[in-house]
Design a protein around this motif. Structure first.
Motif, PDB file in Angstrom:
ATOM      1  N   ILE A 181       0.804  -1.373  -0.068  1.00 29.43           N
ATOM      2  CA  ILE A 181       0.158  -0.105   0.040  1.00 29.43           C
ATOM      3  C   ILE A 181       0.850   1.314   0.076  1.00 29.43           C
ATOM      4  CG2 ILE A 181      -1.868   1.208   1.378  1.00 29.43           C
ATOM      5  CD1 ILE A 181      -2.559  -1.338   2.412  1.00 29.43           C
ATOM      6  N   GLY A 182       0.593   2.030  -0.942  1.00 32.14           N
ATOM      7  CA  GLY A 182       1.253   3.409  -0.904  1.00 32.14           C
ATOM      8  C   GLY A 182       0.732   4.385  -1.837  1.00 32.14           C
ATOM      9  N   GLU A 183       0.991   5.977  -1.556  1.00 30.44           N
ATOM     10  CA  GLU A 183       0.239   6.900  -2.470  1.00 30.44           C
ATOM     11  C   GLU A 183       1.072   6.765  -3.732  1.00 30.44           C
ATOM     12  OE1 GLU A 183       1.111  10.466  -0.140  1.00 30.44           O
ATOM     13  OE2 GLU A 183       0.027  10.090   1.205  1.00 30.44           O
ATOM     14  N   ASN A 184       0.316   7.443  -4.691  1.00 28.49           N
ATOM     15  CA  ASN A 184       0.899   7.554  -6.148  1.00 28.49           C
ATOM     16  C   ASN A 184       2.369   8.053  -5.951  1.00 28.49           C
ATOM     17  OD1 ASN A 184      -1.564   6.663  -7.022  1.00 28.49           O
ATOM     18  ND2 ASN A 184      -2.134   8.510  -7.634  1.00 28.49           N
ATOM     19  N   GLY A 185       3.141   7.472  -6.485  1.00 26.06           N
ATOM     20  CA  GLY A 185       4.530   8.009  -6.818  1.00 26.06           C
ATOM     21  C   GLY A 185       5.283   7.495  -5.508  1.00 26.06           C
ATOM     22  N   SER A 186       4.915   6.660  -4.902  1.00 24.11           N
ATOM     23  CA  SER A 186       5.532   6.105  -3.732  1.00 24.11           C
ATOM     24  C   SER A 186       6.674   5.126  -3.769  1.00 24.11           C
ATOM     25  CB  SER A 186       4.827   5.804  -2.611  1.00 24.11           C
ATOM     26  OG  SER A 186       3.915   4.792  -2.720  1.00 24.11           O
ATOM     27  N   GLY A 187       6.413   4.590  -5.149  1.00 25.05           N
ATOM     28  CA  GLY A 187       7.287   3.348  -5.524  1.00 25.05           C
ATOM     29  C   GLY A 187       6.828   1.948  -5.559  1.00 25.05           C
ATOM     30  N   LYS A 188       5.375   1.883  -5.490  1.00 28.42           N
ATOM     31  CA  LYS A 188       4.978   0.664  -5.976  1.00 28.42           C
ATOM     32  C   LYS A 188       5.500   0.102  -7.084  1.00 28.42           C
ATOM     33  CE  LYS A 188       0.721   1.780  -5.163  1.00 28.42           C
ATOM     34  NZ  LYS A 188       0.745   3.316  -4.918  1.00 28.42           N
ATOM     35  N   THR A 189       5.317   0.632  -8.210  1.00 22.46           N
ATOM     36  CA  THR A 189       5.721   0.260  -9.401  1.00 22.46           C
ATOM     37  C   THR A 189       6.978  -0.193  -9.498  1.00 22.46           C
ATOM     38  OG1 THR A 189       3.939   1.630 -10.585  1.00 22.46           O
ATOM     39  CG2 THR A 189       5.807   0.471 -11.910  1.00 22.46           C
ATOM     40  N   ASN A 190       8.012   0.631  -9.058  1.00 24.90           N
ATOM     41  CA  ASN A 190       9.338   0.429  -8.844  1.00 24.90           C
ATOM     42  C   ASN A 190       9.496  -0.713  -8.195  1.00 24.90           C
ATOM     43  OD1 ASN A 190       9.969   2.661 -10.458  1.00 24.90           O
ATOM     44  ND2 ASN A 190      10.465   3.754  -8.621  1.00 24.90           N
ATOM     45  N   LEU A 191       8.899  -1.191  -7.037  1.00 24.67           N
ATOM     46  CA  LEU A 191       9.209  -2.242  -6.181  1.00 24.67           C
ATOM     47  C   LEU A 191       8.853  -3.451  -6.967  1.00 24.67           C
ATOM     48  CD1 LEU A 191       8.079  -2.593  -2.656  1.00 24.67           C
ATOM     49  CD2 LEU A 191       7.388  -4.335  -4.188  1.00 24.67           C
ATOM     50  N   PHE A 192       7.624  -3.471  -7.694  1.00 24.15           N
ATOM     51  CA  PHE A 192       7.502  -4.888  -8.578  1.00 24.15           C
ATOM     52  C   PHE A 192       8.350  -4.905  -9.523  1.00 24.15           C
ATOM     53  CE2 PHE A 192       3.353  -4.037  -6.360  1.00 24.15           C
ATOM     54  CZ  PHE A 192       3.147  -5.543  -5.655  1.00 24.15           C
ATOM     55  N   HIS A 193       8.903  -3.772 -10.272  1.00 25.23           N
ATOM     56  CA  HIS A 193       9.679  -3.927 -11.396  1.00 25.23           C
ATOM     57  C   HIS A 193      11.147  -4.638 -10.884  1.00 25.23           C
ATOM     58  CE1 HIS A 193      12.767  -2.786 -14.619  1.00 25.23           C
ATOM     59  NE2 HIS A 193      11.310  -2.774 -15.431  1.00 25.23           N
ATOM     60  N   ALA A 194      11.294  -4.369  -9.712  1.00 23.21           N
ATOM     61  CA  ALA A 194      12.883  -4.934  -9.151  1.00 23.21           C
ATOM     62  C   ALA A 194      12.492  -6.470  -8.955  1.00 23.21           C
ATOM     63  CB  ALA A 194      13.005  -4.178  -7.665  1.00 23.21           C
ATOM     64  N   LEU A 195      11.304  -6.840  -8.272  1.00 23.80           N
ATOM     65  CA  LEU A 195      11.010  -8.345  -8.112  1.00 23.80           C
ATOM     66  C   LEU A 195      10.940  -8.943  -9.522  1.00 23.80           C
ATOM     67  CD1 LEU A 195       7.973  -8.356  -5.661  1.00 23.80           C
ATOM     68  CD2 LEU A 195      10.252  -9.477  -5.642  1.00 23.80           C
ATOM     69  N   ARG A 196      10.384  -8.174 -10.523  1.00 24.30           N
ATOM     70  CA  ARG A 196      10.378  -8.787 -12.154  1.00 24.30           C
ATOM     71  C   ARG A 196      11.845  -9.099 -12.612  1.00 24.30           C
ATOM     72  NH1 ARG A 196       7.838  -5.612 -16.352  1.00 24.30           N
ATOM     73  NH2 ARG A 196       7.994  -7.779 -17.260  1.00 24.30           N
ATOM     74  N   ILE A 197      12.828  -8.025 -12.350  1.00 24.00           N
ATOM     75  CA  ILE A 197      13.952  -8.313 -12.665  1.00 24.00           C
ATOM     76  C   ILE A 197      14.672  -9.685 -12.501  1.00 24.00           C
ATOM     77  CG2 ILE A 197      16.342  -7.426 -12.469  1.00 24.00           C
ATOM     78  CD1 ILE A 197      15.174  -4.757 -12.493  1.00 24.00           C
ATOM     79  N   LEU A 198      14.498 -10.161 -10.988  1.00 22.44           N
ATOM     80  CA  LEU A 198      14.902 -11.386 -10.722  1.00 22.44           C
ATOM     81  C   LEU A 198      13.897 -12.725 -10.916  1.00 22.44           C
ATOM     82  CD1 LEU A 198      16.196 -10.397  -7.325  1.00 22.44           C
ATOM     83  CD2 LEU A 198      17.512 -11.086  -9.495  1.00 22.44           C
ATOM     84  N   ILE A 199      12.790 -12.400 -11.092  1.00 25.61           N
ATOM     85  CA  ILE A 199      11.778 -13.604 -11.005  1.00 25.61           C
ATOM     86  C   ILE A 199      11.044 -13.782 -12.522  1.00 25.61           C
ATOM     87  CG2 ILE A 199      11.791 -13.970  -8.707  1.00 25.61           C
ATOM     88  CD1 ILE A 199       9.049 -12.832  -8.669  1.00 25.61           C
ATOM     89  N   ASP A 200      10.880 -12.524 -13.402  1.00 28.02           N
ATOM     90  CA  ASP A 200      10.049 -12.581 -14.342  1.00 28.02           C
ATOM     91  C   ASP A 200      11.010 -13.215 -15.467  1.00 28.02           C
ATOM     92  OD1 ASP A 200       8.595 -12.365 -16.557  1.00 28.02           O
ATOM     93  OD2 ASP A 200       7.969 -10.211 -15.996  1.00 28.02           O
ATOM     94  N   GLU A 201      10.789 -14.364 -15.940  1.00 27.22           N
ATOM     95  CA  GLU A 201      11.439 -15.134 -17.095  1.00 27.22           C
ATOM     96  C   GLU A 201      11.276 -14.261 -18.349  1.00 27.22           C
ATOM     97  OE1 GLU A 201      10.578 -19.086 -17.416  1.00 27.22           O
ATOM     98  OE2 GLU A 201      11.278 -19.756 -15.383  1.00 27.22           O
ATOM     99  N   SER A 202      10.546 -13.447 -18.489  1.00 25.38           N
ATOM    100  CA  SER A 202      10.267 -12.642 -19.871  1.00 25.38           C
ATOM    101  C   SER A 202      11.088 -11.718 -19.863  1.00 25.38           C
ATOM    102  CB  SER A 202       8.759 -12.242 -20.045  1.00 25.38           C
ATOM    103  OG  SER A 202       8.622 -11.260 -19.105  1.00 25.38           O
ATOM    104  N   MET A 203      11.779 -11.247 -18.673  1.00 24.39           N
ATOM    105  CA  MET A 203      12.734 -10.168 -18.604  1.00 24.39           C
ATOM    106  C   MET A 203      14.182 -10.554 -19.073  1.00 24.39           C
ATOM    107  SD  MET A 203      11.406  -7.218 -17.335  1.00 24.39           S
ATOM    108  CE  MET A 203      12.492  -6.356 -16.279  1.00 24.39           C
ATOM    109  N   PRO A 204      14.779  -9.909 -19.782  1.00 26.72           N
ATOM    110  CA  PRO A 204      16.158 -10.205 -20.294  1.00 26.72           C
ATOM    111  C   PRO A 204      17.206 -10.427 -19.277  1.00 26.72           C
ATOM    112  CG  PRO A 204      15.957  -8.101 -20.822  1.00 26.72           C
ATOM    113  CD  PRO A 204      14.495  -8.473 -20.230  1.00 26.72           C
ATOM    114  N   ARG A 205      18.234 -11.413 -19.193  1.00 29.64           N
ATOM    115  CA  ARG A 205      19.184 -11.637 -18.189  1.00 29.64           C
ATOM    116  C   ARG A 205      20.066 -10.516 -18.404  1.00 29.64           C
ATOM    117  NH1 ARG A 205      17.193 -13.155 -13.885  1.00 29.64           N
ATOM    118  NH2 ARG A 205      15.676 -11.993 -15.054  1.00 29.64           N
TER     119      ARG A 205
END
Length: 201
Positions: free
Chosen positions: A29-53
């Motif tokens: 939970i967080g206000e707009n611009g607090s970093g929720k999208t960045n947090l999930f993108h950080a997770l994707r970098i490591l666990i989303d197989e569609s992201m380039p290594r």
């Protein structure tokens, strides 16, 4: 298996954050611009197989709170709990707990480091050993660094907690005191055996 921790260092609007998760449903939970999208993108970098290594990082990916990003590292780490016996799970397992011979095979980490290449880290170490070191000499080294002088490194099974300030200074360096570690003496329990390097060029 579930993600029990997420540590983000110097990535976008996160200078240093450690989030702990419980098994089951967790809510961010967080206000707009607090970093929720960045947090999930950080997770994707490591666990989303569609992201380039061989992912590229940009100057804008470094946290603005750093001021100058030159020489600093971006570190994103996830910790897994209740690992099963599958090959994929065991590749990130075997954490040290307590004595050197005691291993916890049910937890493990997966980490990405965006860090200066070896020659840059050696130059910083050599400067820190120089009795005539000055801030100007440090700035001379840092001022020559570009993103092409960085590398992307993935590791599994490491024990380094880079959300801890002392750990960050020990393995990255103290820019104010001009103290940097010897990159040729990296500890295997921090990086462990499973290390994959990707060129950023």
């Amino acid at each position: 298996m579930y993600i029990s921790k997420l540590s983000i260092r110097n990535y976008r609007n996160f200078k240093n954050v450690l989030l702990k998760f419980e098994k089951g449903v967790n809510t961010i939970i967080g206000e707009n611009g607090s970093g929720k999208t960045n947090l999930f993108h950080a997770l994707r970098i490591l666990i989303d197989e569609s992201m380039p290594r061989n992912i590229r990082f940009y100057e804008s990916d470094f946290c603005r709170a750093l001021g100058s990003w030159y020489g600093h590292w971006i570190v994103i780490q996830i910790e897994f709990a209740e690992l099963d016996s599958s090959e994929e799970a065991q590749a990130i397992a075997m954490h040290k707990v307590g004595s050197a011979d005691e291993l916890d095979k049910t937890t493990g980490t997966y980490t990405i480091y965006f860090r200066p290449r070896l020659d840059i880290r050696r130059s910083l170490f050599e400067l820190s050993e120089d009795p005539t070191k000055t801030t100007d000499k440090l700035e001379e080294i840092l001022g020559k660094i570009s993103l092409n002088d960085y590398e992307v490194v993935y590791t599994g099974r490491g024990n380094g907690n880079f959300s801890n300030e002392a750990t960050y200074e020990e393995f990255v360096g103290n820019f104010d005191e001009i103290m940097f570690p010897n990159p040729d003496e990296e500890q295997t329990d921090i990086w462990n055996k499973n290390v994959w390097y990707y060129n950023t060029k």
